[in-house]
Scaffold this active site. Structure first.
Site, short mmCIF file in Angstrom:
data_model
loop_
_atom_site.label_atom_id
_atom_site.label_comp_id
_atom_site.label_asym_id
_atom_site.label_seq_id
_atom_site.Cartn_x
_atom_site.Cartn_y
_atom_site.Cartn_z
N GLN A 156 11.17 15.75 -4.15
CA GLN A 156 10.48 14.74 -4.95
C GLN A 156 10.85 15.03 -6.39
O GLN A 156 10.28 15.92 -7.02
CB GLN A 156 8.97 14.79 -4.74
CG GLN A 156 8.17 13.90 -5.65
CD GLN A 156 8.32 12.43 -5.31
OE1 GLN A 156 8.67 12.09 -4.19
NE2 GLN A 156 8.09 11.56 -6.28
N CYS A 157 11.82 14.30 -6.93
CA CYS A 157 12.33 14.61 -8.26
C CYS A 157 11.56 13.92 -9.38
O CYS A 157 11.74 14.25 -10.55
CB CYS A 157 13.80 14.22 -8.36
SG CYS A 157 14.90 15.30 -7.42
N PRO B 62 2.06 13.59 0.33
CA PRO B 62 0.86 13.37 -0.48
C PRO B 62 0.92 12.17 -1.40
O PRO B 62 0.10 12.06 -2.31
CB PRO B 62 0.78 14.66 -1.29
CG PRO B 62 2.19 15.01 -1.52
CD PRO B 62 2.94 14.59 -0.29
N MET C 283 7.54 6.54 -2.60
CA MET C 283 8.45 6.88 -3.69
C MET C 283 9.68 6.02 -3.56
O MET C 283 10.32 5.98 -2.51
CB MET C 283 8.80 8.37 -3.66
CG MET C 283 9.79 8.77 -4.75
SD MET C 283 9.15 8.42 -6.41
CE MET C 283 10.67 8.23 -7.33
N GLU D 94 7.13 -0.68 -3.92
CA GLU D 94 8.30 0.21 -3.90
C GLU D 94 9.60 -0.58 -3.99
O GLU D 94 10.53 -0.18 -4.69
CB GLU D 94 8.28 1.09 -2.65
CG GLU D 94 6.99 1.87 -2.41
CD GLU D 94 6.54 2.68 -3.62
OE1 GLU D 94 7.40 3.11 -4.41
OE2 GLU D 94 5.32 2.88 -3.77
N HIS E 207 10.53 -1.82 -7.47
CA HIS E 207 11.15 -0.81 -8.32
C HIS E 207 12.67 -0.89 -8.29
O HIS E 207 13.33 -0.33 -9.18
CB HIS E 207 10.71 0.59 -7.89
CG HIS E 207 9.49 1.08 -8.58
ND1 HIS E 207 9.40 1.19 -9.96
CD2 HIS E 207 8.30 1.54 -8.10
CE1 HIS E 207 8.22 1.67 -10.29
NE2 HIS E 207 7.52 1.89 -9.19
N TYR F 126 0.28 1.46 -14.84
CA TYR F 126 0.44 0.44 -13.81
C TYR F 126 -0.41 -0.79 -14.16
O TYR F 126 0.10 -1.91 -14.25
CB TYR F 126 -0.01 0.97 -12.46
CG TYR F 126 0.78 2.11 -11.88
CD1 TYR F 126 1.58 1.93 -10.77
CD2 TYR F 126 0.70 3.40 -12.42
CE1 TYR F 126 2.29 2.97 -10.20
CE2 TYR F 126 1.40 4.46 -11.87
CZ TYR F 126 2.19 4.24 -10.76
OH TYR F 126 2.90 5.29 -10.21
#
Length: 624
Positions: free
Chosen positions: A169-170, A313, A317, A343, A346, A431
């Site tokens: 998860q970057c 969690p 993404m 998502e 994005h 958001y």
């Protein structure tokens, strides 16, 4: 100021392409390999390149095929360790370093294993669960559906996860934990990758080999035989979208959408493939095609979903080509499928037009949330758009209150200090406040017919770039100077650009939606019924169908009696639903008065749901 979260000198010299070679070592819990950078010089006289790193064991650097000395600076607690590499000669602006192995870093990332911590219940039932870490970048192990293979998850903080998938998860600034890189969203890179693993390996790119639709793991023995997976990402993306996942996963393509060249499909553990395919196959391609009609064509070629084990969690993404999802969305009736509209949106806002640095994060999330809600109107009805803004308004109020003592974090544009942790400011404010601002602009400028042409021009102008808020605002004014002149400029000048609180107050505007009005009036009826014996209550299980707005509205009133709370739970079956968003809001509502018998009952039920018995319904990301 340069990017406040990066130590790289990307304004002087920056990466255009990365070639990764990785070996996923499950036995020793390591990701070992190399990265080769193609660099472009942006400033005369540059003598070194500086990369961001974090907890990497760097054991060799080559420039022009020759091993060179390098220096890893002391570790900063947020930004990690700067890697300084000297260049062989003084370079001129506009020149490139592109020859094979001109600059290659060889490194190993060591994975640290930790676990869950259960928080003791307080008398106010303030928290159900927390996750913790040692401060290292990687995370692995925990629960999964399949106990045979390690499904290892590599995350920005350490907590217990699945034993059958490994992933990174970057976002927002953790790509430098898997490779030396200029870890700033203003640096857009293309990349290729070769990943060798004993389990199927996925990346946020287009697979070159073996084919996704072929035999799993190229027909080799899963968990035993090594296979090298090749990927290519031809669209420049920010570093936080570099994603890798390795585990016992299988693939099933969705039906092709008529007239579209791009493809969609689903990845998940074998035990979930039937449920996951049923949940998402009907709508994903349709959603993506509808989003194209609002903005501009989808550029990434592939839009796949990866449903992760229950311990993932986050809600999702938006990694390019491969969205990571929580299994929370597998409600069994497609009621939570709309969550992927965020998502996939994005793909344009964030993955396409990106914030230049963390201070302007709202440009990603505010725009995405606004377009996501517009997409709900196109897919369903104006009422659905209204409901989503009302739900967001409640979340915005809560988040503004959370940061009451840190007004800096209530703002859309957050002026981060150098080395400040952007996660400290993470909330729903960018958001929801961002979406509210853009909705306000839409209405101020004359509605969607006037506003959508601007949105498309915004996309076309900045696609593939990292921008700041001032650049966005200047473009907005320039567009309407050409396409509206004095009238539209006067409208823009009427906007309170400096508002830092509940900007703008949109709730009253949205109550006009008839269904929203019905839901809110139902909440008022329940509030007025507190003196009525439950045997005489005239409510029906068919009262309405948007329980999220209803339950959030009830939280704004004085707590109901325990008998009323239990009657509501029984009538509407909200404490047994597989829809985790509704169930979470019911528990929030039932625990408002922690001293009541109802709260004592549902606190235990909520704890069981979160900690033990929620593998079929899973968690909404708000729980964590």
């Amino acid at each position: 100021m340069s990017d406040p979260t990066s130590q790289a000198n990307h304004t002087e010299i920056f990466t255009e392409h990365c070639a990764f070679k990785w070996n996923v070592d499950f036995t020793n819990k390591k990701l070992t390999g190399s990265v080769t950078h193609d660099l472009h010089v942006a400033k005369d006289g540059v003598r070194e390149v500086i990369f961001d790193t974090a907890d990497l064991d760097i054991y060799s650097v080559e420039v022009e095929g020759n091993t060179v000395s390098y220096e890893v600076k002391a570790k900063h607690p947020i930004m990690g360790s700067a890697l300084h590499i000297p260049l062989p000669s003084v370079l001129k602006s506009g020149s490139s370093i592109k020859r094979k192995n001109d600059l290659t870093c060889f490194a190993t990332s060591i994975l640290t294993e930790v676990g869950w911590e259960i928080v003791t219940f307080t008398d106010k039932v303030k928290s159900l669960l927390s996750w913790f870490g040692t401060g290292n970048t990687w995370v692995l192990t925990g629960q999964s559906l399949n106990e045979t293979y390690p499904f290892q998850l590599l995350m920005k903080k350490d907590f217990s996860l699945s034993t059958s998938v490994r992933l990174n998860q970057c976002h927002p600034i953790y790509a430098h934990a898997i490779s030396p890189i200029q870890d700033s969203p203003s640096v857009k890179i293309k990349y290729s990758a070769e990943v060798t693993s004993v389990l199927p390996a996925l990346m946020s790119a287009i697979r070159q080999s073996p084919p996704s639709t072929g035999l799993a793991h190229d027909g080799r023995v899963i968990g035993k035989d090594e296979v090298t997976y090749a990927y290519h990402q031809p669209i420049p993306i920010p570093s936080y979208l570099i994603a890798i996942a390795a585990g016992n996963v299988v693939y099933r393509p969705f039906p092709r959408h008529l007239g579209k060249a791009w493809t969609c499909g689903i990845w998940t553990e074998p035990e979930l493939i039937e449920d996951a395919y049923w949940e998402f196959s009907e709508d994903t391609s349709r959603f993506l095609a509808s989003a194209e009609e609002i903005v501009v064509p989808y550029r990434f070629g592939v839009y796949d979903l990866l449903v992760l084990p229950p311990s993932f969690p986050y809600g999702g993404m938006e990694n390019s080509c491969l969205t990571f999802l929580t299994p929370t969305l597998l409600a069994g009736d497609r009621t939570l499928v709309d969550a992927i509209t965020h998502e996939l949106t994005h793909s344009w806002f964030g993955n396409g037009v990106t914030h230049a640095d963390a201070s302007h994060f709202w440009l990603n999330e505010g725009w995405t949330t606004y377009i996501e809600r517009l997409l709900l109107q196109v897919l369903h009805s104006p009422a659905d758009r209204g409901f989503s803004f009302i739900i967001g308004y409640k979340a915005l109020q809560d988040d503004l209150e959370m940061y009451a003592d840190k007004p800096k974090y209530q703002c859309l544009v957050i002026e981060f200090e150098k080395g400040e942790d952007p996660d400290d400011a993470y909330s729903g404010i960018p958001y929801n406040k961002g979406a509210n601002l853009i909705l306000h602009l839409e209405r101020t400028l004359g509605g969607l017919d006037v506003f959508l042409p601007y949105v498309r021009d915004y996309m076309s102008t900045f696609m593939g770039k990292g921008i700041m808020t001032q650049e966005w605002k200047e473009h907005l004014y320039t567009y309407y100077e050409k396409n509206g002149r004095a009238e539209k400029i006067k409208a823009l000048d009427s906007v309170d650009w400096d508002a830092s609180k509940n900007f703008p107050p949109i709730l009253d505007e949205l109550i006009d939606f008839i269904y929203a009005g019905l839901v809110l009036r139902l909440a008022e009826r329940w509030d007025s019924s507190r003196s009525v014996d439950i045997s005489k209550l005239e409510f029906s299980e068919n009262d309405m169908n948007n329980f999220m707005v209803f339950l959030e509205r009830l939280q704004s009133y004085k707590p109901l009696s325990s008998s009323h709370v239990e009657h509501l739970a029984s009538l509407y079956k909200v404490s047994a639903t597989h829809n985790a968003e509704i169930r979470l809001r019911f528990y929030q509502f039932s625990l408002v008065d922690p001293t009541s018998p109802a709260a004592q009952k549902y606190a235990v039920e909520a704890a069981d749901w979160v900690i033990v018995g929620n593998w079929d319904g899973c968690w909404p990301d708000e729980v964590l």
